[in-house]
Write an enzyme that holds these catalytic residues in place. Structure first.
Site, PDB file in Angstrom:
ATOM      1  CG  ASP A  98      73.196  26.897  11.787  1.00 40.67           C
ATOM      2  OD1 ASP A  98      73.478  27.987  12.315  1.00 40.67           O
ATOM      3  OD2 ASP A  98      72.335  26.767  10.912  1.00 40.67           O
ATOM      4  CG  ASP A 199      70.854  31.443  14.501  1.00 36.99           C
ATOM      5  OD1 ASP A 199      70.256  31.484  13.420  1.00 36.99           O
ATOM      6  OD2 ASP A 199      70.300  31.627  15.599  1.00 36.99           O
ATOM      7  CD  GLU A 256      70.438  34.449  10.681  1.00 41.05           C
ATOM      8  OE1 GLU A 256      69.372  34.311  10.075  1.00 41.05           O
ATOM      9  OE2 GLU A 256      70.657  33.938  11.795  1.00 41.05           O
ATOM     10  CG  HIS A 332      66.803  27.786   7.859  1.00 41.26           C
ATOM     11  ND1 HIS A 332      67.984  28.374   7.446  1.00 41.26           N
ATOM     12  CD2 HIS A 332      66.631  28.160   9.151  1.00 41.26           C
ATOM     13  CE1 HIS A 332      68.492  29.069   8.446  1.00 41.26           C
ATOM     14  NE2 HIS A 332      67.699  28.959   9.492  1.00 41.26           N
ATOM     15  CG  ASP A 333      65.240  31.459   9.281  1.00 42.70           C
ATOM     16  OD1 ASP A 333      64.481  30.592   9.765  1.00 42.70           O
ATOM     17  OD2 ASP A 333      66.286  31.849   9.843  1.00 42.70           O
TER      18      ASP A 333
END
Length: 557
Positions: A98, A199, A256, A332-333
């Site tokens: 990440d 991210d 993302e 995870h979100d």
């Protein structure tokens, strides 16, 4: 089409804190991941994506990084990381890290120096602005609630944080910032990692002049995503990043990009490898927003299937032959997929989980499996605010219930049970023993109570489990260019109950049919009598009759 290795891959996302504890502190760690590599190899996945494992004060579970070149002590040491990477490569799996570079932690050395004043080397590493009429520089609201600006008396200025106050935004206009980021990227690539998930990468370029954002009636702040997503220099920055770093390594990249459309994504993804390989888009997971815009995503309304088909289909068509799709239901979100898009009713949960998996894995793109998805893990359904841990969820409750008194506590708790990120962050359910085999001490976060029925040990003992169904889907994709590369054709766009589509490639066709309801339905689809039933979630095929949550895939010339 010349295929890249990421087009042949299936990715498994690991939330390290919740995957496997190996050192008896109730927190998942790197050695715990290493212990479970055989399980992941058995599933058949090719790449593991780890959520941030860097040194962090954990105000946002690792997405606030204090040191990009150190391992979070709770997860282990750099030696542990290098051993994990070596073990993964030995088993033929790759590692996706990440990359969080829209912002850092406020504990990072850069910010600690920057906030002292304007006479140090880091003074413009972040976005600082003078007050306007004694207040914030504009009306921007942070993603996690409240203002996107925090005042620092030492500088007599505000700094920008699109997320939490502990996550100040980097100033990408400063070439020194960009070079610092590229140095960090090379550090990990030189260790042998195989790529990055980036991210909120489409937020790094801010609009000229930082204008006010559109503000919904009754909302305290403007919707910052409307003005920041896909900023004016994003393309320039990504091309520079590729030219200076990524093009020198054989890696996979996925950006993302909240708020991006397929038309936007065409500017940042390409099969020629000049920018990113693919993006995480949000259109399908952002469906069914609250009708009252000030509440954003918070609601408990079901997603309408025609809207879901339109959202996924639009990306399939737009990027075909130009870019590449990432395929995901949850991460995870996001809440657990089976709870959000189908049902976690015990009677139908397994069928529904298999149906969702089939619908997604038969599309063009690289599928992502989030930890526990292959077991059909469900939302946890907490019933009190003190059971929540996620910053976004706690802030939303405080704002809408405690401060504005705009929502009843019971309503907000219902919304959180449906949409909170905490639904995805409960510890992995390995078996039915105490603490679900995740740890031999109390875990950092409460387990989903259904772990005694839904766990990996039970799944591996049942040939009809969700796990083995995912294994079959992954194996099918690995050996089929039709599944990987076929062109998409949506069928019955307005059908409220059935998601059906064709895939066409090299004179072959795939017909995918999925019933998104608990009802028994009749639909007639045209396909040859000698069509091969490639996979389905029922033991037999009843033709035009579609049973609850039934899915099936035919292949024919």
């Amino acid at each position: 089409m010349t295929k890249k290795w990421f087009q042949d891959s299936v990715i498994y996302q690991i939330y390290p804190r919740s995957f496997q504890d190996s050192n008896h502190d109730g927190i998942g760690d790197l050695n715990g991941i290493k212990e479970r590599l055989d399980y992941l190899k058995k599933l058949g996945v090719d790449v593991l994506w780890l959520n941030p494992i860097y040194a962090s004060p954990d105000k946002d579970n690792g997405y606030d990084i204090a040191d990009y070149q150190k391992i979070q002590p709770a997860y282990g040491t750099m030696a542990d990381f290098e051993a994990l990477l070596a073990a993964m490569h030995q088993k033929g799996m790759k590692l996706l890290m990440d990359l969080v570079v829209n912002h850092t932690s406020d504990q990072h050395q850069w910010f600690q120096e920057s906030q002292k004043g304007q006479d140090n080397p880091y003074f413009d590493y972040y976005i600082w602005r003078d007050p306007v009429d004694g207040h914030e520089p504009n009306n921007w609201g942070a993603y996690f609630g409240g203002s996107a600006w925090t005042y620092v008396p030492a500088r007599k200025q505000y700094y920008l944080h699109l997320f939490a106050p502990g996550q100040p935004d980097l100033n990408w206009e400063n070439p020194k910032v960009r070079q610092s980021v590229y140095q960090i990227m090379r550090f990990w690539l030189d260790k042998g990692i195989d790529g990055y998930r980036m991210d909120v990468i489409n937020l790094i370029s801010k609009p000229v002049g930082l204008p006010d954002a559109p503000q919904a009636k009754g909302a305290a702040y403007g919707n910052v995503e409307k003005v920041v997503a896909d900023g004016p220099k994003l393309n320039q920055y990504l091309k520079e990043m590729n030219r200076e770093v990524l093009s020198h390594y054989d890696v996979m990249t996925v950006g993302e990009m909240p708020g991006s459309s397929p038309e936007d994504a065409k500017n940042y993804t390409s099969l020629d490898g000049t920018e990113l390989n693919m993006v995480f888009q949000f259109q399908h997971v952002d469906l069914a927003p609250n009708p009252d815009a000030r509440f954003g995503k918070w609601n408990d309304e079901p997603v309408q299937l025609p809207e879901l088909k339109q959202a996924l289909g639009r990306w399939q068509t737009a990027l075909d032959g130009i870019g590449w799709n990432s395929l995901y239901w949850n991460n995870h979100d996001q809440p657990r997929a089976v709870s959000r898009f189908a049902t976690d009713d015990p009677k139908y949960r397994v069928l529904a989980a298999k149906m969702l998996a089939t619908t997604l894995h038969m599309l063009q793109g690289t599928p992502f499996v989030y930890e526990g998805e292959e077991l059909g893990m469900t939302n946890v359904h907490y019933h009190a605010i003190d059971q929540y841990e996620d910053l976004e969820s706690l802030n939303a409750y405080q704002q809408f219930v405690d401060q504005e008194k705009a929502v009843a506590p019971t309503t907000m708790l219902r919304w959180l049970a449906h949409m909170s990120r905490d639904n995805a962050r409960t510890p992995m359910q390995w078996d039915d023993t105490a603490n679900a085999g995740f740890s031999d001490v109390t875990p950092w976060f409460a387990l989903n109570p259904n772990y005694q029925a839904i766990n990996a040990k039970a799944a591996l003992a049942d040939q009809n489990s969700v796990f083995y169904y995912y294994q079959k889907l992954i194996a099918l994709r690995h050996r089929s260019d039709l599944i990987k590369l076929g062109h998409f054709e949506l069928l019955g766009a307005d059908d409220p109950d059935i998601f059906a589509y064709h895939r066409h490639y090299d004179r072959q066709t795939l017909l995918v049919i999925s019933n998104f309801t608990a009802q028994r339905l009749t639909r007639k689809f045209s396909y040859p009598e000698d069509a091969k039933l490639l996979i389905g979630n029922y033991a037999d095929d009843q033709g035009n009759t579609l049973r609850p949550y039934e899915t099936k895939v035919y292949q024919y010339d």
